[in-house]
Design a protein around this motif. Structure first.
Motif, PDB file in Angstrom:
ATOM      1  N   TYR A  15       8.260 -13.199  14.923  1.00 53.84           N
ATOM      2  CA  TYR A  15       8.533 -12.006  13.877  1.00 53.84           C
ATOM      3  C   TYR A  15       9.585 -11.614  14.708  1.00 53.84           C
ATOM      4  O   TYR A  15       9.219 -10.846  16.160  1.00 53.84           O
ATOM      5  CB  TYR A  15       7.798 -11.399  13.399  1.00 53.84           C
ATOM      6  CG  TYR A  15       6.988 -12.174  11.859  1.00 53.84           C
ATOM      7  CD1 TYR A  15       6.970 -12.205  10.852  1.00 53.84           C
ATOM      8  CD2 TYR A  15       5.711 -13.307  12.707  1.00 53.84           C
ATOM      9  CE1 TYR A  15       6.861 -12.987   9.579  1.00 53.84           C
ATOM     10  CE2 TYR A  15       5.071 -13.793  12.176  1.00 53.84           C
ATOM     11  CZ  TYR A  15       5.603 -14.158  10.563  1.00 53.84           C
ATOM     12  OH  TYR A  15       5.329 -15.131   8.971  1.00 53.84           O
ATOM     13  N   SER A  17      13.477  -9.067  15.738  1.00 51.58           N
ATOM     14  CA  SER A  17      14.600  -8.628  15.278  1.00 51.58           C
ATOM     15  C   SER A  17      16.133  -9.101  16.107  1.00 51.58           C
ATOM     16  O   SER A  17      15.750  -9.322  17.225  1.00 51.58           O
ATOM     17  CB  SER A  17      14.840  -6.844  15.449  1.00 51.58           C
ATOM     18  OG  SER A  17      15.307  -6.894  15.856  1.00 51.58           O
ATOM     19  N   CYS A  20      16.971  -7.732  19.201  1.00 48.33           N
ATOM     20  CA  CYS A  20      16.070  -6.918  20.085  1.00 48.33           C
ATOM     21  C   CYS A  20      15.930  -8.121  21.420  1.00 48.33           C
ATOM     22  O   CYS A  20      16.015  -9.447  21.875  1.00 48.33           O
ATOM     23  CB  CYS A  20      14.217  -7.812  19.855  1.00 48.33           C
ATOM     24  SG  CYS A  20      12.986  -7.873  20.915  1.00 48.33           S
ATOM     25  N   ASP A  41      13.376 -13.753  10.492  1.00 53.04           N
ATOM     26  CA  ASP A  41      14.037 -12.052  10.729  1.00 53.04           C
ATOM     27  C   ASP A  41      13.106 -11.068   9.999  1.00 53.04           C
ATOM     28  O   ASP A  41      13.676 -10.601   9.220  1.00 53.04           O
ATOM     29  CB  ASP A  41      15.074 -11.765  10.700  1.00 53.04           C
ATOM     30  CG  ASP A  41      15.680 -10.621  10.894  1.00 53.04           C
ATOM     31  OD1 ASP A  41      15.996 -10.013  11.140  1.00 53.04           O
ATOM     32  OD2 ASP A  41      17.621 -10.610   9.996  1.00 53.04           O
ATOM     33  N   TYR A  43      13.312  -7.981  10.557  1.00 56.12           N
ATOM     34  CA  TYR A  43      14.104  -6.540  10.504  1.00 56.12           C
ATOM     35  C   TYR A  43      15.874  -6.428   9.275  1.00 56.12           C
ATOM     36  O   TYR A  43      15.167  -6.144   8.653  1.00 56.12           O
ATOM     37  CB  TYR A  43      15.040  -6.059  11.619  1.00 56.12           C
ATOM     38  CG  TYR A  43      13.737  -5.062  12.307  1.00 56.12           C
ATOM     39  CD1 TYR A  43      13.214  -5.522  13.439  1.00 56.12           C
ATOM     40  CD2 TYR A  43      13.686  -4.331  12.557  1.00 56.12           C
ATOM     41  CE1 TYR A  43      11.749  -5.380  14.133  1.00 56.12           C
ATOM     42  CE2 TYR A  43      12.912  -2.959  12.912  1.00 56.12           C
ATOM     43  CZ  TYR A  43      11.764  -3.725  14.005  1.00 56.12           C
ATOM     44  OH  TYR A  43      10.681  -3.264  14.286  1.00 56.12           O
ATOM     45  N   ARG A  49       9.356  -8.831   7.220  1.00 53.44           N
ATOM     46  CA  ARG A  49       8.623  -7.810   7.238  1.00 53.44           C
ATOM     47  C   ARG A  49       7.004  -7.565   7.582  1.00 53.44           C
ATOM     48  O   ARG A  49       6.454  -6.992   8.155  1.00 53.44           O
ATOM     49  CB  ARG A  49       9.670  -6.501   7.219  1.00 53.44           C
ATOM     50  CG  ARG A  49       8.906  -5.304   8.512  1.00 53.44           C
ATOM     51  CD  ARG A  49      10.331  -4.519   8.374  1.00 53.44           C
ATOM     52  NE  ARG A  49       9.788  -3.277   9.135  1.00 53.44           N
ATOM     53  CZ  ARG A  49      10.074  -2.704  10.009  1.00 53.44           C
ATOM     54  NH1 ARG A  49      10.650  -3.742  11.050  1.00 53.44           N
ATOM     55  NH2 ARG A  49       9.621  -1.361  10.749  1.00 53.44           N
ATOM     56  N   PRO A  60       5.276  -2.516  14.415  1.00 53.69           N
ATOM     57  CA  PRO A  60       6.083  -2.592  14.394  1.00 53.69           C
ATOM     58  C   PRO A  60       7.541  -3.696  15.393  1.00 53.69           C
ATOM     59  O   PRO A  60       8.401  -3.708  15.644  1.00 53.69           O
ATOM     60  CB  PRO A  60       7.530  -1.586  14.229  1.00 53.69           C
ATOM     61  CG  PRO A  60       6.588  -0.574  14.966  1.00 53.69           C
ATOM     62  CD  PRO A  60       4.946  -0.671  14.669  1.00 53.69           C
TER      63      PRO A  60
END
Length: 82
Positions: A15, A17, A20, A41, A43, A49, A60
């Motif tokens: 998982y 972003s 990132c 994804d 984010y 999410r 998170p």
């Protein structure tokens, strides 16, 4: 479980972003050692999410690394960052 040695035949979900750098490091590592994974994804997609939060208990931090349906670690590096 050590996130750098996923057992062969395991299902690996990341998982992430997309922006990132730690997520990119994790994906590059798994690509380099030819360990298949599915990137989600967390984010840009509210459903992904929510799934990540269900695995991480609301943490998170990305990448969230899930092996065979169990959350193993959030973040990447030593110590894990994300």
């Amino acid at each position: 479980m050590d996130v750098r040695s996923i057992p062969e035949g395991s299902t690996l979900d990341l998982y992430i972003s997309p922006s990132c750098p730690y997520c990119h490091m994790a994906m590059e590592y798994y690509d380099r050692i030819r360990t298949p994974y599915t990137a989600h994804d967390a984010y840009g997609n509210a459903d992904e999410r929510a799934k990540m939060f269900a695995f991480t208990g609301g943490d998170p931090t990305v990448p969230a690394i899930v092996v065979d349906g169990s959350h193993v670690q959030s973040g990447w590096g030593d110590p894990p960052r994300g």
